[in-house]
Design an enzyme around this catalytic site. Sequence first.
Site, PDB file in Angstrom:
ATOM      1  N   CYS A  86      45.203  46.267  44.478  1.00 32.86           N
ATOM      2  CA  CYS A  86      43.991  46.665  45.209  1.00 32.86           C
ATOM      3  C   CYS A  86      44.189  46.512  46.721  1.00 32.86           C
ATOM      4  CB  CYS A  86      42.795  45.885  44.657  1.00 32.86           C
ATOM      5  SG  CYS A  86      41.201  46.654  45.006  1.00 32.86           S
ATOM      6  N   HIS A 193      42.872  46.189  38.616  1.00 31.01           N
ATOM      7  CA  HIS A 193      43.128  44.746  38.574  1.00 31.01           C
ATOM      8  C   HIS A 193      43.586  44.291  37.190  1.00 31.01           C
ATOM      9  CE1 HIS A 193      41.230  43.400  42.444  1.00 31.01           C
ATOM     10  NE2 HIS A 193      40.584  44.533  42.326  1.00 31.01           N
ATOM     11  N   GLU A 195      44.957  41.559  36.499  1.00 27.54           N
ATOM     12  CA  GLU A 195      44.718  40.109  36.360  1.00 27.54           C
ATOM     13  C   GLU A 195      43.311  39.811  35.844  1.00 27.54           C
ATOM     14  OE1 GLU A 195      44.431  41.781  39.040  1.00 27.54           O
ATOM     15  OE2 GLU A 195      43.142  40.845  40.541  1.00 27.54           O
TER      16      GLU A 195
END
Lengths: 217, 82
Positions: A86, A193, A195
Amino acid sequence: MKVSVVTFPGSNCDRDVGQVLSEYYSAKVSYVWHKDPLSGNPDLVVLPGGFSYGDYLRCGAMAKVSRVMQDILPYAQKGGRVLGICNGFQILTESGLLPGALLMNQKLKYICRNVELISGSPQNPISQKISKPSLTLPIAHGEGSYFADTETIRILNSENRILFRYKTNPNGSIESIAGILSSNSRVVGLMPHPERAMNPCSGNMDGRLFFDSYLNN
Amino acid sequence: MFLAKINVTLKESVLDPQGQTVLRALHSMGYPSVQDVRVGKYIEIKLEEANFNDAESLVKHFCEKLLVNSVIETYTYQVESL
């Protein structure tokens, strides 16, 4: 695996990514403040998501001139692995480690939702090892529209450097590009994302499919 | 003391949704003659340099290194002494 996660003023996904790498991949994670040098010869450097420098001037513009980037540039140029998520992807394009730029979302709205990603280039070394035909990952960005000139897009395609495309383009990115690789495949940038899609509690663990492939590449 | 005035605009080839939104707003205000709108940035920098040439070449350097993303933006500047 030694991982250095950089924290710029305004980075807010540093601990998210550090925590998942340590918990699921037993990585030894160090958090590097942007004013500090990059030390310890890490196996991977992560530029996390967030709003470094408040996205002032342009997203990632001021992060690229910070102290730590003076070490990350030669680290990458010598073949070091860098992952930009990002805002990290924005910083990588601003610093020239990846081509192109990230523009304001076409509909001018900040988008915060899950999106379906499909493999970018058919022979992309990371996405071709992912067994599912598509991944669902969250995006959360106001400036995620990937742009590059025609020649750059042609090169990215011909060199199999497009990591993921959005199945349905949420932000106007050229060719629905969601992530790309450098020419040596060592520097990777993506707007979604991974994660944030690791823990069963979040209801989505597709982030593991990305990291499993990426970290074993 | 010198004052630099810099105009940064998106390159013609880059879509400007902000500009398009402003265009539609002007139309809805009752101004159909408006054909196109592009939204850019204006930056002012005051700097203390020995002479005009030094100031000007520094400003150009700032534009190239930080103020402008040459992938998507173009710029003009003028430097005046205060």
